[in-house]
Design an enzyme around this catalytic site. Structure first.
Site, mmCIF file in Angstrom:
data_model
loop_
_atom_site.group_PDB
_atom_site.id
_atom_site.type_symbol
_atom_site.label_atom_id
_atom_site.label_comp_id
_atom_site.label_asym_id
_atom_site.label_seq_id
_atom_site.Cartn_x
_atom_site.Cartn_y
_atom_site.Cartn_z
ATOM 1 N N ARG A 53 0.856 -1.182 0.000
ATOM 2 C CA ARG A 53 0.000 0.000 0.000
ATOM 3 C C ARG A 53 0.896 1.237 0.000
ATOM 4 O O ARG A 53 1.948 1.260 0.642
ATOM 5 C CB ARG A 53 -0.918 0.025 1.239
ATOM 6 C CG ARG A 53 -2.127 -0.900 1.130
ATOM 7 C CD ARG A 53 -3.159 -0.407 0.112
ATOM 8 N NE ARG A 53 -4.289 -1.319 -0.029
ATOM 9 C CZ ARG A 53 -4.385 -2.307 -0.914
ATOM 10 N NH1 ARG A 53 -3.393 -2.541 -1.758
ATOM 11 N NH2 ARG A 53 -5.468 -3.056 -0.975
ATOM 12 N N ASP A 92 4.062 -0.120 -7.302
ATOM 13 C CA ASP A 92 2.756 -0.410 -7.923
ATOM 14 C C ASP A 92 1.655 0.348 -7.184
ATOM 15 O O ASP A 92 0.503 0.336 -7.596
ATOM 16 C CB ASP A 92 2.471 -1.923 -7.884
ATOM 17 C CG ASP A 92 1.207 -2.274 -8.676
ATOM 18 O OD1 ASP A 92 1.089 -1.787 -9.817
ATOM 19 O OD2 ASP A 92 0.351 -3.006 -8.143
ATOM 20 N N GLU A 105 -2.502 7.813 -4.477
ATOM 21 C CA GLU A 105 -2.908 7.222 -5.758
ATOM 22 C C GLU A 105 -4.389 7.402 -6.075
ATOM 23 O O GLU A 105 -4.789 7.364 -7.239
ATOM 24 C CB GLU A 105 -2.562 5.725 -5.810
ATOM 25 C CG GLU A 105 -3.390 4.846 -4.896
ATOM 26 C CD GLU A 105 -3.077 3.365 -5.097
ATOM 27 O OE1 GLU A 105 -1.892 2.994 -5.044
ATOM 28 O OE2 GLU A 105 -4.029 2.581 -5.296
ATOM 29 N N HIS A 158 -1.073 0.388 -9.870
ATOM 30 C CA HIS A 158 -1.825 -0.579 -9.060
ATOM 31 C C HIS A 158 -2.399 -1.704 -9.946
ATOM 32 O O HIS A 158 -3.612 -1.929 -9.967
ATOM 33 C CB HIS A 158 -2.943 0.121 -8.278
ATOM 34 C CG HIS A 158 -3.308 -0.618 -7.013
ATOM 35 N ND1 HIS A 158 -3.584 0.021 -5.837
ATOM 36 C CD2 HIS A 158 -3.430 -1.945 -6.756
ATOM 37 C CE1 HIS A 158 -3.881 -0.871 -4.911
ATOM 38 N NE2 HIS A 158 -3.791 -2.083 -5.449
HETATM 39 P P1 NAI Z 1 -1.720 -11.284 4.374
HETATM 40 O O1 NAI Z 1 -2.679 -10.797 5.391
HETATM 41 O O2 NAI Z 1 -1.750 -12.708 3.951
HETATM 42 O O3 NAI Z 1 -0.211 -10.975 4.878
HETATM 43 C C1 NAI Z 1 0.195 -9.755 5.425
HETATM 44 C C2 NAI Z 1 1.377 -10.056 6.333
HETATM 45 O O4 NAI Z 1 1.899 -8.810 6.779
HETATM 46 C C3 NAI Z 1 0.988 -10.870 7.571
HETATM 47 O O5 NAI Z 1 1.855 -11.988 7.718
HETATM 48 C C4 NAI Z 1 1.170 -9.886 8.704
HETATM 49 O O6 NAI Z 1 1.589 -10.503 9.913
HETATM 50 C C5 NAI Z 1 2.266 -8.983 8.135
HETATM 51 N N1 NAI Z 1 2.418 -7.724 8.848
HETATM 52 C C6 NAI Z 1 1.484 -7.047 9.579
HETATM 53 N N2 NAI Z 1 2.049 -5.966 10.155
HETATM 54 C C7 NAI Z 1 3.363 -5.973 9.781
HETATM 55 C C8 NAI Z 1 4.475 -5.124 10.081
HETATM 56 N N3 NAI Z 1 4.352 -4.071 10.896
HETATM 57 N N4 NAI Z 1 5.674 -5.437 9.546
HETATM 58 C C9 NAI Z 1 5.817 -6.522 8.739
HETATM 59 N N5 NAI Z 1 4.806 -7.371 8.443
HETATM 60 C C10 NAI Z 1 3.595 -7.086 8.942
HETATM 61 O O7 NAI Z 1 -1.875 -10.310 3.122
HETATM 62 P P2 NAI Z 1 -1.480 -10.566 1.610
HETATM 63 O O8 NAI Z 1 -2.626 -11.188 0.898
HETATM 64 O O9 NAI Z 1 -0.146 -11.218 1.549
HETATM 65 O O10 NAI Z 1 -1.372 -9.061 1.064
HETATM 66 C C11 NAI Z 1 -0.392 -8.164 1.552
HETATM 67 C C12 NAI Z 1 -0.739 -6.769 1.116
HETATM 68 O O11 NAI Z 1 -0.594 -6.657 -0.293
HETATM 69 C C13 NAI Z 1 -2.226 -6.378 1.345
HETATM 70 O O12 NAI Z 1 -2.445 -5.929 2.671
HETATM 71 C C14 NAI Z 1 -2.423 -5.271 0.354
HETATM 72 O O13 NAI Z 1 -2.081 -4.052 0.974
HETATM 73 C C15 NAI Z 1 -1.397 -5.588 -0.744
HETATM 74 N N6 NAI Z 1 -2.051 -5.971 -1.994
HETATM 75 C C16 NAI Z 1 -1.679 -5.306 -3.138
HETATM 76 C C17 NAI Z 1 -2.265 -5.621 -4.347
HETATM 77 C C18 NAI Z 1 -1.848 -4.948 -5.615
HETATM 78 O O14 NAI Z 1 -2.563 -5.061 -6.627
HETATM 79 N N7 NAI Z 1 -0.735 -4.244 -5.644
HETATM 80 C C19 NAI Z 1 -3.326 -6.634 -4.426
HETATM 81 C C20 NAI Z 1 -3.575 -7.340 -3.192
HETATM 82 C C21 NAI Z 1 -2.968 -6.987 -2.025
#
Ligand code: NAI
Length: 329
Positions: free
Chosen positions: A233, A257, A262, A294
């Site tokens: 994000r 991305d 944005e 994005h």
């Molecule tokens: P997820 O919920 O499976 O994993 C997120 C991980 O981040 C978790 O393991 C969590 O413990 C960790 N986390 C939380 N706080 C943290 C911190 N302070 N420092 C380090 N790690 C921390 O989520 P997923 O599916 O892997 O997605 C991750 C992110 O990717 C989403 O939250 C979203 O913001 C972004 N995203 C971007 C997309 C795009 O098109 N560019 C599409 C989908 C998601």
């Protein structure tokens, strides 16, 4: 159920209509982004379907609740743009698509790394102009480099596996280390990850803890010439600090991305107008910065899954049967 679908693009109509064939909801597609100015379009709709740059702050939620909306069905995994306290107070149910294709985003992060490292976007333009000079296109072998993964959830772990496949050493930071983390992945405190990694990729959600996680202090701790990739994000990165890091060479390459402002730019064709975001425009002047709008999620598989889960959420809310992917505080 009548559903107001905000921020609709042509591809949303296609995939959502296809998925709706077996559900039979009345989907009303709206081009407009959901904001305080456009919220009146949702009057009388029991459900509102929203995307990542729609505004779901307390003011918008209050108006939605007052005009009969009961469900917010997000077409995204992230829900940082929803005021969940306000939603709970207003008895609005919020649902999301928890996973649609973690591969899509992880692979896009890798695409940014490969393109930045070997300058393929510059090479493409040069060759089309008959310029076959290699000056300025020098890259490095990924094999043997250290990659730092911040956030080892669904996307981060897939990204780690791909980079491991290139022969990279993979280190990671996550306050909640994954039980599924492979043996080759070494968890480190953030400061050690910053000091060791040649490439840092952000895969954590936006939370109060990760807001501007990458600021001037963090950048100061990174290796000189580090490559920074953000497909998480926008607000996880302090853009001003990153621009300073690029100017002094501390950041050797930047792949984005997502961008912290944005919502005023992405998912629209602004090519005939004037872009007034000076920080964004400054970023585009660096030869070692690659920005995509994005599109990490944007694969056929992901759009199919987003549409199917969104329609499942709508039906589960209406009938009480099936799985509702509810977002709670
Ligand atoms: P997820 O919920 O499976 O994993 C997120 C991980 O981040 C978790 O393991 C969590 O413990 C960790 N986390 C939380 N706080 C943290 C911190 N302070 N420092 C380090 N790690 C921390 O989520 P997923 O599916 O892997 O997605 C991750 C992110 O990717 C989403 O939250 C979203 O913001 C972004 N995203 C971007 C997309 C795009 O098109 N560019 C599409 C989908 C998601």
């Amino acid at each position: 159920m009548r559903v107001a679908v905000f921020s609709t693009k042509p591809y949303d109509r296609i995939f959502l209509s296809e998925a709706n064939a077996s559900h039979g909801h009345e989907l009303v597609f709206l081009d407009a982004r959901l904001t305080a100015e456009t919220v009146s379009l949702a009057a009388g709709f029991e459900a509102v379907c929203a995307f990542v740059n729609d505004c779901l702050n307390a003011q918008v939620l209050e108006q939605l609740a007052a005009s009969g909306t009961r469900l917010i069905a997000l077409r995204s995994a992230g829900f940082n743009h929803v005021d969940l306290d306000a939603a709970a107070r207003l008895n609005l149910t919020v649902a999301r698509v928890p996973a649609y294709s973690p591969h899509a985003v992880a692979e896009h992060a890798v695409a940014l790394i490969l393109s930045l490292n070997r300058h393929t976007f510059r090479a493409y333009n040069r060759v089309r102009e008959g310029n076959f000079s290699l000056d300025g296109l020098l890259g490095f072998d990924l094999c043997g480099k250290t990659v730092g993964v911040i956030g080892t959830g669904k996307i981060g772990l897939i990204f780690a596996a791909i980079m491991h496949g290139f022969g990279c050493k993979v280190v990671a930071h996550d306050p909640y280390p994954s039980a599924e983390a492979p043996d080759y992945l070494q968890y480190l405190p953030l400061s050690e990850l910053f000091a060791e990694a040649d490439i840092i990729s952000l895969h954590c959600p936006l939370t109060p803890e990760t807001d501007h996680l990458i600021d001037a202090v963090a950048i100061e701790r990174m290796k000189h010439g580090v490559m920074l990739i953000n497909t998480g994000r926008g607000r996880v990165v302090d853009t001003k600090a990153v621009i300073d890091g690029l100017k002094c060479g501390r950041i050797g390459a930047l792949g984005l991305d997502v961008y912290e402002e944005e919502e005023h730019l992405f998912f629209q064709d602004l090519s005939a107008g004037v872009i007034s975001d000076d920080q964004f425009m400054r970023l585009t002047t660096f030869p070692n910065v690659l920005i995509t709008g994005h599109q990490g999620f944007f694969t056929r598989e992901a759009l199919t899954n987003i549409a199917n889960t969104t329609l499942d959420n709508l039906s589960a809310f209406e009938t009480g049967a099936g799985t509702l992917h509810r977002v709670t505080r």
